[in-house]
Enzyme design. Structure first.
Site, PDB file in Angstrom:
ATOM      1  CD  GLU A 127     108.124   6.146  25.900  1.00 41.64           C
ATOM      2  OE1 GLU A 127     107.441   7.092  26.329  1.00 41.64           O
ATOM      3  OE2 GLU A 127     109.319   6.006  26.145  1.00 41.64           O
ATOM      4  CD  GLU A 270     107.594  11.123  26.787  1.00 42.41           C
ATOM      5  OE1 GLU A 270     106.943  10.621  27.718  1.00 42.41           O
ATOM      6  OE2 GLU A 270     108.641  10.616  26.324  1.00 42.41           O
ATOM      7  CG  HIS A 303     109.019  13.152  33.896  1.00 44.25           C
ATOM      8  ND1 HIS A 303     110.268  12.725  34.274  1.00 44.25           N
ATOM      9  CD2 HIS A 303     108.663  12.371  32.841  1.00 44.25           C
ATOM     10  CE1 HIS A 303     110.649  11.737  33.486  1.00 44.25           C
ATOM     11  NE2 HIS A 303     109.682  11.490  32.609  1.00 44.25           N
ATOM     12  CD  GLU A 304     105.158  12.528  31.450  1.00 44.79           C
ATOM     13  OE1 GLU A 304     105.626  12.365  30.301  1.00 44.79           O
ATOM     14  OE2 GLU A 304     105.401  11.734  32.386  1.00 44.79           O
ATOM     15  CG  HIS A 307     109.683  13.608  28.448  1.00 42.83           C
ATOM     16  ND1 HIS A 307     110.948  13.107  28.276  1.00 42.83           N
ATOM     17  CD2 HIS A 307     109.054  12.728  29.286  1.00 42.83           C
ATOM     18  CE1 HIS A 307     111.092  11.984  28.966  1.00 42.83           C
ATOM     19  NE2 HIS A 307     109.952  11.742  29.600  1.00 42.83           N
TER      20      HIS A 307
HETATM   21  N1  0A1 Z   1     107.675   8.207  28.636  1.00 48.27           N
HETATM   22  C1  0A1 Z   1     106.800   8.135  29.758  1.00 48.27           C
HETATM   23  C2  0A1 Z   1     106.665   6.790  30.335  1.00 48.27           C
HETATM   24  C3  0A1 Z   1     105.781   5.830  29.640  1.00 48.27           C
HETATM   25  C4  0A1 Z   1     106.323   4.724  29.046  1.00 48.27           C
HETATM   26  C5  0A1 Z   1     105.519   3.732  28.515  1.00 48.27           C
HETATM   27  C6  0A1 Z   1     104.163   3.909  28.590  1.00 48.27           C
HETATM   28  O1  0A1 Z   1     103.317   2.944  28.120  1.00 48.27           O
HETATM   29  C7  0A1 Z   1     103.746   1.702  27.939  1.00 48.27           C
HETATM   30  C8  0A1 Z   1     103.614   5.017  29.152  1.00 48.27           C
HETATM   31  C9  0A1 Z   1     104.428   5.980  29.671  1.00 48.27           C
HETATM   32  C10 0A1 Z   1     107.420   8.956  30.855  1.00 48.27           C
HETATM   33  O2  0A1 Z   1     108.609   8.855  31.103  1.00 48.27           O
HETATM   34  O3  0A1 Z   1     106.705   9.702  31.491  1.00 48.27           O
HETATM   35 ZN    ZN Z   2     109.783  10.286  31.028  1.00 47.01          ZN
END
Ligand code: 0A1
Ligand code: ZN
Length: 879
Positions: A127, A270, A303-304, A307
């Site tokens: 992500e 997640e 949180h994770e 998701h």
């Molecule tokens: N989706 C994850 C947050 C996250 C976003 C970007 C990352 O790397 C660039 C890593 C984690 C969350 O909301 O926990």
């Molecule tokens: Zn998140």
């Protein structure tokens, strides 16, 4: 080539669907630290196959292409073009199979995006757009497919080989190699792909879901951390149970993995059934982690996990919809923590965090709505606005619809959209349809940036016994948007008598029973509410539980604030009243300081604090919150031109004054709470520690503090007490501080997470000399600019949490920090961009500081081949 170096702006309005369905993706990794070979096989089906052959466009970044075949035919350069990060295959038939082979280089990947190295293992972060650093693929969240993944590697170096879904097979190969294959039956976007390969140790447990599925829970960590996983596991099990109980949502696979890494740009990720966590949010033992760390772990594990439904089963159509999954999932984790710990304390922490981190975003050069309309680099939009403000918008649905109505909406959302990539409009529509209501106006919260101001005025007529409240709302223009419209504000309130009784609330014209707590809905720029049968001029208790994310203006008298602090049954209002009183007192002294007058201690504040500290009934954690003075950045936000030194001086003066006037009370509390009992993890024990340590921090300002802190360092059996005591010694420049720090260092030198705390304690010390300390500490063997936790602990803390250090009048803090941004940028642009944001609010300072910050921003922006990430932040700041 760095992402979007061209600085291309992407607009939400330009969204178009991807013309192809990807029917499946088979991946084969030949794992090596220096070079990993990635074979991908993907089956494409044109959505509209009435059309003739069409182009297939794929994303890729830094890939070394070895071969490309389409339906078994090897393609040559006449069949495809590569343009920057885009690969276009011309005229592909409506149904086709594309095979690619690429080489990637984990060992030299310092951006921590794509496949990279951490300690003894390799891992991925995809992500938002990291999958394109692994292989060519339509790297966008609305392209979902099922993955089959085979990992092949040396068995000694990489005994553990993990990917998403269930393990389907494994075997040995010649030359000490082995392979494992995985299959994830749930279609997912590429950003949820995960891979881990290396030498890791395992802690295992299980959870049986309500419908009887036995889920194996596996936490993988480096061997020396095996004894620090208990709390994470317990939090995971609690989260799984809670999601069933509260949201009726069950886990959907037979295994759930968590992998902890020291090298991570964010908190955690997640990936479907293969969560990757920053060690900060997994590892805890009473002697290594504070109560705040324990709470953070519970929240992030939750949180994770949450998701899995809000993000994975239903994902985002495009990255503009990020808050669809993040705002909703933050709301869910906040509720989880509130149900696990103290609801009131959690709520206050969330509100404080929103005010300190999100309100300033609205007021700065990167202001954006929770659903942005444009971006250059999506990584710059993982913000407090998208996450924390996004969660308050979800909370408002909940307030408006009630728990039952909200859950009906959630149910319909999943019924309609399971397995899809959708938008915030789809979420809103599900809430509307499930509740047979119209939320058209409410939808403005998605498109309008800025913090609304709610100005409340009132009038009491003793003759008619009527009380009229007028609420005017307006949102000041933001850097991204000038015109603002009125928003829907859930307005929860009560009216108190001077003695603190809640009055029955009957609006003019209403009959029947009158409640003492009302939820009114405000939609217009100005609305009046007249209450009848009000026997005395009341004290209004406004926006209870912080029912809308607004700045509330009401001209409270000290007497009224004292009434709220003493009597209000709403914990937020009580806390807020105490914060208001402290803020007013500090800012008054700041003004006197600026005028060259002697500062004075506000007697009403002393009495209010005395009252709080004398409350025998209240939760100690709430008392601790109430007597915590607003921090310097929050205070700075309340005045036009920030007076860095004046605020610091005034806040210190008030602290000291309170400490000396209330020394006896602080001491009694400290002594009662410091009962010598062994460490416990319970919420009650944490509450007691929090009050004890805030009392200690006041006592540091007076005679007995130093001795108490020294003995607390000696006797402590947990990190919360240890840190509080050492921090106290550092702040008062105690002769014992150096020894405490060096003992701490010798004890924990090999422990990365604990050493972060050691760096933080030193970076946060107020004053213009700290920059030199921070510079020296960069040479410490435990520091590395390549490690995000270290960067945050030393450089981030100095720039963002140490106003008198960073804003030192000679500009040394600014120069130092700009050098770090420039140094970081080629290594890790995401981290560099986060650090660069420290300059965002430069226009709020005096002319001298403004000029110096501007110079540094310009110096950064003139660096050759600056990343798109930093360019976007700095260009916006300078605009
Ligand atoms: N989706 C994850 C947050 C996250 C976003 C970007 C990352 O790397 C660039 C890593 C984690 C969350 O909301 O926990
Ligand atoms: Zn998140």
């Amino acid at each position: 080539m760095k992402q979007n170096q061209a600085g291309e702006v992407i607009y939400r309005k330009n969204y178009t669907a991807y013309p192809w369905n990807v029917m499946r993706l088979d991946l084969h990794f030949d794992i090596g630290t220096e070079t990993t070979t990635v074979h991908a096989e993907m089956e494409f089906q044109l959505k509209d196959d009435d059309q003739g052959p069409q182009d297939i466009i794929l994303n890729g970044s830094n890939l070394q292409l070895v071969s490309l075949t389409l339906n078994h035919r090897t393609l040559d350069e006449n069949d495809y073009t590569v343009d920057g990060e885009k690969l276009t295959i011309s005229n592909a038939p409506a149904h086709c199979v594309l095979k690619t082979e690429v080489l990637i280089h984990p060992a030299t990947n310092s951006a921590l995006e794509g496949l990279y190295v951490s300690g003894e293992f390799l891992l991925t972060q995809c992500e938002a757009q990291g999958f394109r650093k692994i292989t060519w693929f339509p790297d966008r969240p609305d392209v979902m497919t099922t993955y089959r993944v085979t990992l092949e590697a040396d068995k000694t170096d990489f005994p553990v080989l993990l990917s998403n879904g269930n393990e389907t097979n494994r075997g040995d190969l010649p030359d000490g190699r082995h392979w494992v294959s995985w299959e994830d039956p749930f279609p997912k976007p590429a950003y949820l792909f995960g891979l881990v390969a290396g030498d890791l140790s395992l802690v295992q447990d299980h959870f049986t879901t309500r419908s009887g599925r036995v889920v194996t829970l596996k936490i993988y960590v480096e061997a020396e951390n095996l004894d620090r996983c208990e709390h994470a596991m317990e939090s995971l099990i609690n989260a799984m149970r809670w999601d069933e109980d509260r949201f009726d949502l069950e886990y959907d696979l037979d295994v759930y993995h968590i992998i902890a890494t020291n090298d991570f740009n964010m908190g955690a990720m997640e990936n479907k059934s293969l969560n990757i966590f920053n060690t900060k949010y997994v590892l805890a033992r009473p002697d290594t982690a504070t109560d705040i760390d324990y709470q953070g772990i519970e929240g992030v594990i939750g949180h994770e996990y949450f998701h899995n439904w809000t993000g994975n089963r239903v994902t985002c159509q495009d990255w503009f919809q990020l808050t669809l999954k993040e705002g909703l999932t933050v709301f869910r984790d906040e509720e989880f923590s509130a149900d696990m710990q103290s609801r009131a304390v959690k709520r206050i922490q969330v509100i404080r965090d929103l005010r300190i981190r999100q309100f300033p975003e609205d007021d700065g050069p990167m202001a954006h709505p929770i659903r942005p309309d444009q971006y250059v680099e999506i990584n710059n939009f993982y913000t407090a606005t998208v996450y924390q403000k996004g969660a308050t918008i979800i909370r408002m649905y909940h307030t408006l619809l009630g728990e039952r109505g909200f859950q009906k909406g959630m149910k319909l959302y999943f019924e309609r959209h399971d397995g899809q990539a959708v938008s915030c409009d789809d979420f809103l529509a599900a809430m509307e349809d499930a509740n047979d209501t119209n939320l058209e106006r409410f939808a403005r919260w998605y498109s309008q940036s800025g913090t609304p101001q709610a100005t409340v005025t009132d009038h009491y007529d003793a003759v008619t016994q009527k009380y009229t409240l007028t609420l005017e709302q307006s949102t000041p223009p933001t850097s991204d948007q000038h015109e603002k419209q009125p928003l829907v504000l859930p307005f929860a309130l009560a009216l108190l008598t001077a003695a603190g009784e809640e009055l029955p609330l009957r609006l003019e014209g209403e009959a029947g029973d009158a409640a003492v707590h009302r939820l009114l809905i405000v939609e217009d720029a100005r609305q009046e509410f007249t209450f009848t049968n009000i026997p005395e001029a009341p004290v209004p208790s406004l926006f209870r539980d912080f029912s809308a994310p607004v700045k509330i203006f009401y001209d409270y008298s000290k007497q009224q604030l004292a009434t709220l602090i003493k009597h209000d049954s709403d914990a937020y209002v009580r806390w807020d009243a105490a914060q208001r009183m402290s803020t007013n007192a500090i800012l008054e002294q700041c003004q006197r300081h600026a005028d060259g007058l002697e500062m004075q201690l506000d007697a009403d504040l002393v009495e209010a604090f005395r009252g709080v500290l004398s409350d025998q009934q209240a939760d100690p954690a709430l008392l601790a919150e109430a007597i915590t003075l607003p921090d310097e950045d929050y205070l700075a936000d309340q005045i036009k031109v920030v007076d860095v030194d004046g605020i610091h001086a005034a806040r210190c003066f008030i602290r000291k004054g309170l400490a000396s006037r209330l020394e006896a009370l602080f001491t009694t509390h400290y002594e009662t709470l410091d009962d010598g009992a062994a460490y416990q993890k319970s919420a009650a024990a944490m509450a007691r520690r929090s009050l004890k340590n805030i009392c200690l921090s006041y006592l540091m300002e007076t005679g007995p503090g130093e001795a108490l802190a020294n003995s607390q360092v000696e006797s402590s059996d947990n990190m919360t007490d240890t840190l509080a005591a050492i921090r106290g010694l550092i702040f008062v420049d105690s002769a014992q501080a150096d020894k405490a720090l060096s003992d701490f260092e010798s004890k924990w030198i090999d422990d990365a997470l604990v050493m972060d705390k050691w760096f933080i304690m030193q970076a946060i010390k107020p004053g213009p000399d700290t920059v030199n300390k921070v510079r020296d500490l960069m040479q410490h063997p435990a520091f590395s600019i390549k490690n995000p936790n270290k960067v945050r602990a030393l450089i981030g803390v100095f720039a963002m949490l140490n106003p008198t250090g960073f804003h030192a009048a000679d500009g040394s803090g600014y120069r130092f920090h700009a050098d770090r941004v420039i140094e970081l940028d080629p290594l890790n642009p995401q981290m560099a961009a986060r650090m660069a944001a420290a300059f965002n609010r430069w226009k709020r300072y005096d002319e001298g500081r403004m000029a110096m910050m501007k110079t540094e921003l310009q110096r950064i922006s003139s660096v050759e081949s600056l990343s798109g990430d930093v360019t976007e932040i700095v260009a916006n700041a300078l605009r």
